[in-house]
Design an enzyme around this catalytic site. Structure first.
Site, PDB file in Angstrom:
ATOM      1  N   HIS A  92       0.392  25.367   8.893  1.00  0.00           N
ATOM      2  CA  HIS A  92       0.030  25.219   7.471  1.00  0.00           C
ATOM      3  C   HIS A  92       0.638  23.952   6.868  1.00  0.00           C
ATOM      4  O   HIS A  92       0.887  23.893   5.663  1.00  0.00           O
ATOM      5  CB  HIS A  92       0.471  26.426   6.635  1.00  0.00           C
ATOM      6  CG  HIS A  92       0.131  27.743   7.242  1.00  0.00           C
ATOM      7  ND1 HIS A  92      -1.060  28.381   7.027  1.00  0.00           N
ATOM      8  CD2 HIS A  92       0.841  28.536   8.090  1.00  0.00           C
ATOM      9  CE1 HIS A  92      -1.078  29.535   7.701  1.00  0.00           C
ATOM     10  NE2 HIS A  92       0.055  29.640   8.371  1.00  0.00           N
ATOM     11  N   SER A 107      -2.604  -4.686   0.774  1.00  0.00           N
ATOM     12  CA  SER A 107      -3.415  -4.475  -0.414  1.00  0.00           C
ATOM     13  C   SER A 107      -3.555  -5.800  -1.142  1.00  0.00           C
ATOM     14  O   SER A 107      -2.645  -6.625  -1.126  1.00  0.00           O
ATOM     15  CB  SER A 107      -2.738  -3.450  -1.318  1.00  0.00           C
ATOM     16  OG  SER A 107      -3.150  -3.626  -2.656  1.00  0.00           O
ATOM     17  N   LYS A 140       2.369  -2.728  -0.102  1.00  0.00           N
ATOM     18  CA  LYS A 140       1.550  -1.835   0.720  1.00  0.00           C
ATOM     19  C   LYS A 140       1.369  -2.286   2.160  1.00  0.00           C
ATOM     20  O   LYS A 140       1.189  -3.461   2.434  1.00  0.00           O
ATOM     21  CB  LYS A 140       0.155  -1.742   0.102  1.00  0.00           C
ATOM     22  CG  LYS A 140       0.117  -0.855  -1.107  1.00  0.00           C
ATOM     23  CD  LYS A 140      -0.028   0.570  -0.694  1.00  0.00           C
ATOM     24  CE  LYS A 140      -0.620   1.352  -1.845  1.00  0.00           C
ATOM     25  NZ  LYS A 140      -1.114   2.622  -1.427  1.00  0.00           N
ATOM     26  N   GLU A 195      -7.422   5.544   9.390  1.00  0.00           N
ATOM     27  CA  GLU A 195      -8.367   6.052   8.385  1.00  0.00           C
ATOM     28  C   GLU A 195      -9.812   5.775   8.796  1.00  0.00           C
ATOM     29  O   GLU A 195     -10.703   6.613   8.615  1.00  0.00           O
ATOM     30  CB  GLU A 195      -8.069   5.432   7.016  1.00  0.00           C
ATOM     31  CG  GLU A 195      -6.771   5.956   6.418  1.00  0.00           C
ATOM     32  CD  GLU A 195      -6.369   5.225   5.133  1.00  0.00           C
ATOM     33  OE1 GLU A 195      -7.140   4.390   4.631  1.00  0.00           O
ATOM     34  OE2 GLU A 195      -5.239   5.478   4.658  1.00  0.00           O
TER      35      GLU A 195
END
Ligand code: ARG
Length: 461
Positions: free
Chosen positions: A156, A277, A283, A290
């Site tokens: 979980h 970024s 970043k 992804e």
């Protein structure tokens, strides 16, 4: 417009119709397989005396020249042809005249395209398998290096019990290993040659289908000509295997994204596999992971699309089947690209083992082992569960771990605890006492690693 038919027609095809019907913009991708299939077909026609020795030689030589000219860029595959089959045949006729017109004897574009697609898929399947093997090698190397790297195991997405990084990676090893086994199964079923099925009902020429099948590396010919031209099961099976590979890559990517987050900091993705970024200078984003996760959708899409295309088709060939190509090609390229990039990302990633360890000891991952300790000292499990529950509550209030409690504090909750509790609930003990097959204990893990090493030494192609 260059097409192979027209005798029966009195009007030119409308240009829009022609464009809608044409497949050259995508089936050009298998020009090599088309030529390879034609060479095998012509060899067989020669052997059977359907073509003379001279004709056979001339056609094969010219087909090879066409292949070379395409490869060198001398001959361009343009959309002036309807499909790749027309392109090859038209060029053959241009170079050889009447002899070239004999290539298509005893053959239809229906069995031709069925063969081309099968040859193409077979190559893609093998290439995918090779990439998976490379990925498995990377994973196994990491497993060997991390049998003592403790990290929390989750259920979980909540810390559950301590495991090792080797154990966690080993789960993915099993998934990608099954993917390879699946590809092997598919190969065994698909490796039969549809050439010679004709348009749907075979041909009246004395073709030797066993011979062409053998020339092209198939186990034998397909056994029903209607099925031969209209079967795309092998492609569906391969796309389904690709979808499963992507699902595995996507799950792994998701974990890497989580592990790479500021909160976890379990891993640091190498600069070469991250992006920045345009506005936020701090970043460093896990874009590759992804994108792999994201591209899973389009591979699923290819599978769904082909299943839907095939569902209502009567026997035998229908033009709908031309739709088997574009999305499949895209899916095949996507899967190969994703495995390769993922492998590179994984191989260069830094594991922040200190953070993993700290996270494991901060999440009560040894609570089960504390309960087991009580059980081993005669406390019924349900009571032990309750006692450790109270201990966890106590620790939460004080913001400490179980092992931070003094013996007096522990004994105040249960007098059964002795000094040896600390050893019994150390992360090392928790992991290394788990020694059943497939468990994270170091000795169990090492056994599995040596089995998997042997597995990687053998090959099926
Ligand atoms: N481009 C076609 C395909 O991909 C080739 C087969 C054409 N056969 C036919 N009867 N029109 O399926």
């Amino acid at each position: 417009m260059a097409q192979l038919w027209g005798g029966r027609f009195t009007k030119e095809t409308d240009q829009l119709v022609y464009n809608f019907n044409a497949s050259i913009t995508f089936d050009r991708k298998f020009y090599r397989q088309d030529i390879e299939g034609s060479i095998a077909h012509v060899k067989m026609l020669g052997k059977q005396g359907i073509l003379t020795g001279q004709e056979t030689e001339d056609i094969i030589r010219t087909l090879k020249q066409i292949r070379e000219d395409v490869e060198s860029g001398k001959l361009e595959i343009t959309s002036e042809y309807e499909d790749i089959h027309s392109f090859v045949e038209a060029n053959l006729i241009e170079r050889l005249g009447d002899t070239g017109k004999k290539l298509h004897t005893g053959r239809s574009r229906n069995d031709q395209v069925a063969l081309d697609m099968r040859l193409y898929t077979r190559e893609e399947l093998l290439a995918t398998d090779t990439l998976l093997k490379e990925l498995l090698t990377t994973i196994l190397n990491l497993m060997e290096a991390h049998t003592e790297t403790i990290m929390p195991g989750f259920t979980h997405l909540q810390k559950a019990q301590p495991i090792t990084l080797a154990h966690h990676l080993g789960a993915y090893f099993e998934m990608f290993k099954r993917d390879r086994l699946r590809l092997h199964d598919i190969y065994e079923r698909m490796n039969y040659c549809p050439l010679g099925s004709g348009a749907l009902a075979g041909t009246t020429y004395p073709l030797d289908r066993e011979y062409t099948a053998e020339l092209l590396g198939f186990y034998g010919p397909t056994l029903n000509s209607m099925d031969g031209v209209s079967d795309r099961d092998y492609l569906l099976e391969f796309l389904s295997a690709c979808a499963t590979i992507m699902m595995h890559l996507s799950r792994f990517s998701e974990e890497i994204i989580i592990w790479n987050s500021n909160e976890y900091q379990f891993v640091e993705i190498d600069d070469a596999y991250s992006t920045g970024s345009s506005i936020m200078p701090q970043k460093k984003n896990p874009d590759i992971a992804e994108l792999v996760r994201g591209k899973t959708g389009r591979v699923y899409g290819a599978l769904m699309s082909l299943l839907t295309t095939m569902k209502g088709l009567p026997l035998a060939y229908n033009k709908d089947m031309q739709e088997d190509k574009e999305l499949s090609f895209d899916a095949m390229d996507t899967v190969k690209g994703c495995i390769a990039l993922f492998n590179g990302m994984l191989a260069t990633m830094r594991f922040q083992t200190e953070n993993m360890r700290r996270s494991a000891s901060r999440g009560f991952t040894n609570a089960t082992d504390a309960a087991d300790y009580l059980v081993n000292h005669g406390v019924p499990f349900r009571d032990a569960h309750g006692i450790v529950g109270r201990i966890v509550l106590y620790c939460l209030e004080k913001n400490i771990a179980i092992e931070d409690m003094s013996l007096a504090e522990l004994q105040a909750i249960s007098p059964v605890f002795e000094e040896d509790i600390y050893d019994a609930i150390s992360m090392e003990t928790c992991v290394n006492k788990r020694l059943t097959v497939g468990a994270p204990g170091k000795a169990a893990m090492e056994q599995v690693i040596s089995l998997e090493k042997k597995y990687l030494e053998t090959d099926w192609h």
